[in-house]
Design a protein around this motif. Structure first.
Motif, mmCIF file in Angstrom:
data_model
loop_
_atom_site.group_PDB
_atom_site.id
_atom_site.type_symbol
_atom_site.label_atom_id
_atom_site.label_comp_id
_atom_site.label_asym_id
_atom_site.label_seq_id
_atom_site.Cartn_x
_atom_site.Cartn_y
_atom_site.Cartn_z
ATOM 1 N N LEU A 77 -15.239 -8.553 19.021
ATOM 2 C CA LEU A 77 -16.530 -8.667 18.356
ATOM 3 C C LEU A 77 -17.694 -8.283 19.253
ATOM 4 O O LEU A 77 -18.656 -7.663 18.793
ATOM 5 C CB LEU A 77 -16.714 -10.089 17.829
ATOM 6 N N ASP A 78 -17.625 -8.633 20.514
ATOM 7 C CA ASP A 78 -18.726 -8.333 21.431
ATOM 8 C C ASP A 78 -18.799 -6.863 21.819
ATOM 9 O O ASP A 78 -19.858 -6.364 22.200
ATOM 10 C CB ASP A 78 -18.616 -9.176 22.701
ATOM 11 N N HIS A 79 -17.675 -6.171 21.769
ATOM 12 C CA HIS A 79 -17.623 -4.780 22.223
ATOM 13 C C HIS A 79 -16.972 -3.878 21.168
ATOM 14 O O HIS A 79 -16.271 -2.928 21.509
ATOM 15 C CB HIS A 79 -16.838 -4.689 23.538
ATOM 16 N N TYR A 80 -17.216 -4.162 19.905
ATOM 17 C CA TYR A 80 -16.534 -3.444 18.831
ATOM 18 C C TYR A 80 -16.737 -1.933 18.924
ATOM 19 O O TYR A 80 -15.794 -1.171 18.782
ATOM 20 C CB TYR A 80 -16.983 -3.962 17.461
ATOM 21 N N ASP A 81 -17.943 -1.499 19.183
ATOM 22 C CA ASP A 81 -18.213 -0.060 19.244
ATOM 23 C C ASP A 81 -17.516 0.615 20.418
ATOM 24 O O ASP A 81 -17.254 1.815 20.380
ATOM 25 C CB ASP A 81 -19.721 0.211 19.318
ATOM 26 N N ASP A 82 -17.203 -0.139 21.455
ATOM 27 C CA ASP A 82 -16.515 0.415 22.616
ATOM 28 C C ASP A 82 -14.995 0.439 22.438
ATOM 29 O O ASP A 82 -14.281 0.879 23.332
ATOM 30 C CB ASP A 82 -16.840 -0.405 23.873
ATOM 31 N N GLN A 83 -14.511 -0.014 21.305
ATOM 32 C CA GLN A 83 -13.079 -0.148 21.082
ATOM 33 C C GLN A 83 -12.469 1.049 20.349
ATOM 34 O O GLN A 83 -11.324 0.999 19.922
ATOM 35 C CB GLN A 83 -12.790 -1.431 20.283
ATOM 36 N N GLU A 84 -13.200 2.133 20.206
ATOM 37 C CA GLU A 84 -12.680 3.286 19.464
ATOM 38 C C GLU A 84 -11.372 3.801 20.058
ATOM 39 O O GLU A 84 -10.457 4.178 19.327
ATOM 40 C CB GLU A 84 -13.708 4.415 19.394
ATOM 41 N N ALA A 85 -11.262 3.827 21.369
ATOM 42 C CA ALA A 85 -10.020 4.310 21.995
ATOM 43 C C ALA A 85 -8.843 3.415 21.635
ATOM 44 O O ALA A 85 -7.741 3.909 21.363
ATOM 45 C CB ALA A 85 -10.182 4.389 23.510
ATOM 46 N N VAL A 86 -9.049 2.099 21.604
ATOM 47 C CA VAL A 86 -7.979 1.173 21.220
ATOM 48 C C VAL A 86 -7.605 1.403 19.761
ATOM 49 O O VAL A 86 -6.424 1.453 19.405
ATOM 50 C CB VAL A 86 -8.402 -0.298 21.457
ATOM 51 N N ARG A 87 -8.612 1.566 18.896
ATOM 52 C CA ARG A 87 -8.346 1.830 17.472
ATOM 53 C C ARG A 87 -7.564 3.138 17.307
ATOM 54 O O ARG A 87 -6.615 3.201 16.526
ATOM 55 C CB ARG A 87 -9.653 1.887 16.685
ATOM 56 N N GLN A 88 -7.944 4.169 18.035
ATOM 57 C CA GLN A 88 -7.256 5.456 17.906
ATOM 58 C C GLN A 88 -5.811 5.353 18.394
ATOM 59 O O GLN A 88 -4.904 5.878 17.758
ATOM 60 C CB GLN A 88 -7.993 6.544 18.689
ATOM 61 N N ARG A 89 -5.599 4.670 19.504
ATOM 62 C CA ARG A 89 -4.224 4.496 19.988
ATOM 63 C C ARG A 89 -3.404 3.682 18.989
ATOM 64 O O ARG A 89 -2.209 3.923 18.821
ATOM 65 C CB ARG A 89 -4.218 3.860 21.370
ATOM 66 N N GLY A 90 -4.034 2.728 18.330
ATOM 67 C CA GLY A 90 -3.347 1.970 17.291
ATOM 68 C C GLY A 90 -2.924 2.869 16.145
ATOM 69 O O GLY A 90 -1.779 2.821 15.696
ATOM 70 N N ARG A 91 -3.843 3.711 15.686
ATOM 71 C CA ARG A 91 -3.501 4.671 14.612
ATOM 72 C C ARG A 91 -2.382 5.594 15.065
ATOM 73 O O ARG A 91 -1.422 5.831 14.329
ATOM 74 C CB ARG A 91 -4.731 5.495 14.230
ATOM 75 N N ASP A 92 -2.489 6.093 16.284
ATOM 76 C CA ASP A 92 -1.475 7.024 16.792
ATOM 77 C C ASP A 92 -0.096 6.372 16.908
ATOM 78 O O ASP A 92 0.924 7.043 16.739
ATOM 79 C CB ASP A 92 -1.891 7.565 18.161
ATOM 80 N N SER A 93 -0.066 5.080 17.200
ATOM 81 C CA SER A 93 1.218 4.405 17.427
ATOM 82 C C SER A 93 1.997 4.142 16.151
ATOM 83 O O SER A 93 3.166 3.784 16.210
ATOM 84 C CB SER A 93 0.995 3.092 18.176
ATOM 85 N N THR A 94 1.383 4.328 14.997
ATOM 86 C CA THR A 94 2.071 3.990 13.751
ATOM 87 C C THR A 94 2.992 5.095 13.251
ATOM 88 O O THR A 94 3.797 4.854 12.357
ATOM 89 C CB THR A 94 1.067 3.641 12.640
ATOM 90 N N GLY A 95 2.933 6.271 13.824
ATOM 91 C CA GLY A 95 3.785 7.372 13.373
ATOM 92 C C GLY A 95 5.263 7.055 13.470
ATOM 93 O O GLY A 95 6.066 7.516 12.652
ATOM 94 N N ARG A 96 5.644 6.224 14.396
ATOM 95 C CA ARG A 96 7.067 5.899 14.546
ATOM 96 C C ARG A 96 7.577 4.982 13.449
ATOM 97 O O ARG A 96 8.766 4.731 13.355
ATOM 98 C CB ARG A 96 7.327 5.294 15.914
ATOM 99 N N PHE A 97 6.679 4.488 12.592
ATOM 100 C CA PHE A 97 7.069 3.639 11.473
ATOM 101 C C PHE A 97 6.962 4.374 10.135
ATOM 102 O O PHE A 97 7.019 3.755 9.082
ATOM 103 C CB PHE A 97 6.204 2.376 11.434
ATOM 104 N N SER A 98 6.846 5.683 10.171
ATOM 105 C CA SER A 98 6.671 6.458 8.940
ATOM 106 C C SER A 98 7.972 6.548 8.155
ATOM 107 O O SER A 98 9.065 6.291 8.672
ATOM 108 C CB SER A 98 6.188 7.877 9.287
ATOM 109 N N ASP A 99 7.860 6.928 6.896
ATOM 110 C CA ASP A 99 9.044 7.136 6.056
ATOM 111 C C ASP A 99 9.959 8.182 6.666
ATOM 112 O O ASP A 99 11.177 8.041 6.640
ATOM 113 C CB ASP A 99 8.638 7.573 4.651
ATOM 114 N N GLU A 100 9.357 9.224 7.228
ATOM 115 C CA GLU A 100 10.152 10.298 7.832
ATOM 116 C C GLU A 100 10.975 9.767 9.016
ATOM 117 O O GLU A 100 12.169 10.069 9.133
ATOM 118 C CB GLU A 100 9.245 11.433 8.297
ATOM 119 N N MET A 101 10.354 8.973 9.860
ATOM 120 C CA MET A 101 11.079 8.409 10.998
ATOM 121 C C MET A 101 12.169 7.452 10.530
ATOM 122 O O MET A 101 13.261 7.410 11.093
ATOM 123 C CB MET A 101 10.117 7.698 11.950
#
Length: 82
Positions: free
Chosen positions: A45-69
């Motif tokens: 909450l205190d650094h939400y705007d600085d967390q974009e890199a964490v959010r992007q890595r989170g999005r990137d990490s979900t590919g291994r849970f796709s239907d294709e995988m």
């Protein structure tokens, strides 16, 4: 789903999140005690705007849970057992 949506995740440090979903501080946060949850939530909450890199890595990490995988990993095993 939360990772794929680009949300910052604070999960319990156990089971799946600890084993293979969340790497603390990399693609989300892990906590166990009330104090750890408070620390993680405060950081988010205190650094939400600085967390974009964490959010992007989170999005990137979900590919291994796709239907294709899933199809590539699980279906051959099921067919082998049949």
């Amino acid at each position: 789903e939360m990772l794929a949506a680009g949300l910052l995740v604070v999960a319990h440090r156990s089971g799946g999140p600890l084993m293979d979903i969340i790497t603390h501080g990399h693609n989300g946060y892990l906590a166990e005690s009330a104090e750890e949850y408070a620390d993680c939530l405060s950081r988010v909450l205190d650094h939400y705007d600085d967390q974009e890199a964490v959010r992007q890595r989170g999005r990137d990490s979900t590919g291994r849970f796709s239907d294709e995988m899933f199809m590539q990993a699980i279906v051959p095993e099921i067919l082998r057992l049949c």
